[in-house]
Scaffold this motif. Structure first.
Motif, short mmCIF file in Angstrom:
data_model
loop_
_atom_site.label_atom_id
_atom_site.label_comp_id
_atom_site.label_asym_id
_atom_site.label_seq_id
_atom_site.Cartn_x
_atom_site.Cartn_y
_atom_site.Cartn_z
N GLY A 72 22.77 32.36 4.75
CA GLY A 72 23.48 33.23 3.82
C GLY A 72 22.76 34.52 3.50
O GLY A 72 23.36 35.43 2.90
N GLY A 73 21.49 34.65 3.90
CA GLY A 73 20.70 35.80 3.47
C GLY A 73 21.32 37.14 3.78
O GLY A 73 21.27 38.07 2.97
N LEU A 74 21.92 37.27 4.96
CA LEU A 74 22.53 38.54 5.34
C LEU A 74 23.94 38.71 4.78
O LEU A 74 24.54 39.77 4.95
CB LEU A 74 22.55 38.68 6.87
N GLY A 75 24.45 37.68 4.11
CA GLY A 75 25.80 37.77 3.54
C GLY A 75 25.81 37.89 2.04
O GLY A 75 26.86 37.77 1.40
N LEU A 100 20.04 36.10 17.76
CA LEU A 100 18.96 35.20 17.35
C LEU A 100 18.07 35.85 16.31
O LEU A 100 17.65 35.21 15.33
CB LEU A 100 18.15 34.79 18.58
N SER A 101 17.80 37.14 16.47
CA SER A 101 16.95 37.84 15.51
C SER A 101 17.61 37.92 14.14
O SER A 101 16.92 37.90 13.11
CB SER A 101 16.63 39.25 16.02
N ASP A 102 18.94 38.00 14.09
CA ASP A 102 19.64 38.02 12.81
C ASP A 102 19.50 36.68 12.09
O ASP A 102 19.36 36.63 10.85
CB ASP A 102 21.12 38.32 13.01
N LEU A 105 16.09 36.62 10.62
CA LEU A 105 15.99 37.59 9.53
C LEU A 105 16.67 37.07 8.27
O LEU A 105 16.15 37.21 7.16
CB LEU A 105 16.62 38.91 9.97
N SER A 106 17.83 36.45 8.43
CA SER A 106 18.57 35.95 7.27
C SER A 106 17.73 34.94 6.49
O SER A 106 17.67 34.97 5.25
CB SER A 106 19.88 35.30 7.73
N VAL A 107 17.05 34.04 7.20
CA VAL A 107 16.21 33.05 6.55
C VAL A 107 14.99 33.71 5.92
O VAL A 107 14.56 33.34 4.82
CB VAL A 107 15.80 31.95 7.55
N GLU A 453 15.08 46.28 8.27
CA GLU A 453 15.77 45.43 9.24
C GLU A 453 17.07 44.88 8.65
O GLU A 453 18.08 44.77 9.36
CB GLU A 453 14.85 44.28 9.66
N ALA A 454 17.04 44.55 7.37
CA ALA A 454 18.24 44.02 6.73
C ALA A 454 19.35 45.07 6.66
O ALA A 454 20.53 44.77 6.91
CB ALA A 454 17.91 43.52 5.33
N GLU A 455 18.99 46.30 6.33
CA GLU A 455 19.99 47.36 6.26
C GLU A 455 20.58 47.65 7.65
O GLU A 455 21.79 47.85 7.79
CB GLU A 455 19.37 48.63 5.69
N GLU A 456 19.75 47.67 8.68
CA GLU A 456 20.24 47.89 10.04
C GLU A 456 21.18 46.77 10.45
O GLU A 456 22.25 47.02 11.04
CB GLU A 456 19.05 47.97 11.01
#
Length: 505
Positions: A72-75, A100-102, A105-107, A453-456
């Motif tokens: 859920g981190g990226l959402g 995979l990188s997303d 990153l989310s975690v 990285e999160a913004e990208e």
């Protein structure tokens, strides 16, 4: 990974949070290779021990998040006025098109928040659509290792979509939307089990206290054959099981309609319920369900924030404890509870027990809530050596700065921790005797790089998932209307905070 700090250390001059004392007293803590060896006043320092000045700090064991969703981190922040079922309908949009990188990153984003807010261990029900992957699960574990946390990584799996799992929902959709919803398919259960077994065989993280578990997401989202396969896989590899059981009234009603019994009883009839089984939420569990869970040695992960945000109702925390169930606390994911703050989870657990009855004797105490956030959550996650500051336990320790306004004056330790602490007093966090967060800064992460990285990723995923967002916008009002209508049907107890004909409050 939760690497222990080698050698001897002694923490001097801090105050130690204890259930048996109203106001924390001073204590020294001796640590060897990341494990607590001695706790007491005026202890002698072992030869060569590093001395850590803990004066001015309240020390408590690292909190364990008994239920969260790292994917859920990226959402974060996407939904308002969503029910649980609406949230599930949003998954192809909010979680779609991830590399995979997303996934890693989310975690990382969630783990970074948890550590900064005093949480040192997480039970993460992560998901990949249409089925988990060995590489994706390894990336989740690697994210926790990078931050320095302990974790249980439990792929959240199903073989029925939302539209297959709720009787009548697919038929309620207009023809064009029905055809789109019919395209949302998960992989056959045999393929999902095969991937999880391969991941279990190849799992390389146990030595770092990053463990594996199996999470059939919601009972009626899984066929009987799939649930039994999850049971057998967990038994074969001696890992935990975790499932969302009776989280919403829709779930409770569908369970009764589909199986002629409550969802908890159905899971028990299939042999899934035991000491390694954790119920997520359990808002709509009745007394017989609770007694059965207690008899089996199972746990409940109580998530008060998302229970309220998603409109699922009020969990009966004090009743579950009185009937002997082990209860841990969770934040849920940041798309449903919207943050990973375990102090908030503790405070809301206390407050939501208060508003269910005018009799204070039926409220959960601060001591009970503190136990749920520490030892109760640790047990739900399958750990026996975290959750307390005492000899033999891992040295997962949070340093709260007593010069923070809500600790002035320091009158009653657990009362203030449960009712006032909001994570702003967290100064340092130690996991296995190693500082992973010091002077309010991560020692293992470059937060500026993580933010970029999160913004990208957000910009890229917004574009990639635009069609799924448009589809969700069409599906959402139908799903919301159908499921709210279903939830209006009678059930033999009510967990809503409103007057209703079937209210059990």
């Amino acid at each position: 990974m939760a690497k222990a700090e080698p050698g001897w250390q002694i923490l001097r001059g801090g105050r130690l949070a204890e259930v048996t004392r109203r106001r924390a007293g001073h204590a020294d803590i001796v640590i060897q290779d990341g494990v607590i060896r001695e706790v007491g006043e005026n202890l002698a320092a072992p030869e060569g021990a590093a001395v850590v000045d803990a004066s001015g700090f309240l020390l408590h064991p690292g909190l364990t998040n008994a239920h969260t969703h790292g994917h859920g981190g990226l959402g974060r922040g996407q939904g308002d006025r969503w029910s649980l079922e609406t949230l599930l309908a949003s998954a192809p949009w909010v979680g779609g098109s991830r590399a995979l990188s997303d996934k890693r990153l989310s975690v990382l984003l969630c783990a970074a928040e948890m550590v900064a807010k005093g949480c040192t261990t997480a039970y993460d029900l992560c998901t990949e659509i249409p089925l988990p992957s060995v590489e994706g699960l390894d990336a989740v574990a690697d994210a926790y290792a990078t931050v320095g946390m302990r974790a249980v990584v439990a792929p959240m799996v199903a073989d029925r979509s939302l539209y297959e799992a709720i009787p009548g929902l697919l038929d309620a959709l207009p023809d064009k939307l029905r055809r789109e919803a019919e395209k949302i398919r998960l992989r056959p259960w045999q393929e999902t089990l095969a991937v999880m077994e391969q991941a279990l065989r190849d799992w390389r993280w146990n030595a770092e206290d990053i463990r594996f578990a199996v999470a059939p997401t919601i009972p009626h989202h899984c066929t009987r054959e799939f649930l039994c396969g999850c049971r057998d896989l967990a038994r074969k590899y001696e890992v935990g099981l975790h499932s969302h059981v009776a989280e919403s009234k829709v779930q409770a009603l569908v369970g009764l309609q589909s199986y002629g019994m409550t969802l908890a009883r159905y899971m028990d009839s299939l042999g899934l319920v035991g000491p390694q089984f954790t119920v997520a939420h359990g808002v709509w569990l009745d007394d017989d369900d609770l007694r059965m869970l207690a008899d089996r040695g199972a746990s409940i992960a109580h998530n008060p924030a998302s229970n309220m945000k998603l409109g699922n109702g009020m969990f009966r925390l004090k009743r579950a404890l009185d009937l002997g169930v082990n209860v841990g606390l969770g934040t849920d994911g940041v798309t449903s509870g919207d943050n990973s703050n375990m102090y908030e989870a503790m405070r809301l657990a206390a407050f939501t027990s208060h508003v269910q009855t005018p009799d204070p004797r039926a409220w959960a105490t601060a001591e009970q809530v503190y136990h749920a956030g520490t030892l109760g959550s640790a047990r739900a996650a399958g750990f026996t050596d975290i959750g307390a500051i005492e000899p033999g336990m891992k040295a997962d320790i949070v340093f709260l700065d007593l010069a923070t306004p809500h600790w002035m004056p320091h009158n009653a330790t657990l009362n203030q921790m449960i009712h006032a602490e909001d994570a702003t007093a967290v100064r340092h966090v130690m996991i296995g005797g190693r500082f992973v967060y010091r002077d309010r800064k991560h020692t293992m992460l470059d937060m500026a790089k993580l933010a970029a990285e999160a913004e990208e990723a957000r910009d890229r995923l917004d574009a990639a998932n635009a069609e799924q967002k448009a589809l969700f916008d069409l599906l959402e009002p139908v799903v919301a209307s159908f499921c709210s209508g279903l939830a209006a049907r009678p059930y033999h107890l009510s967990r809503y905070m409103c007057d209703a004909p079937n209210s059990g409050i």
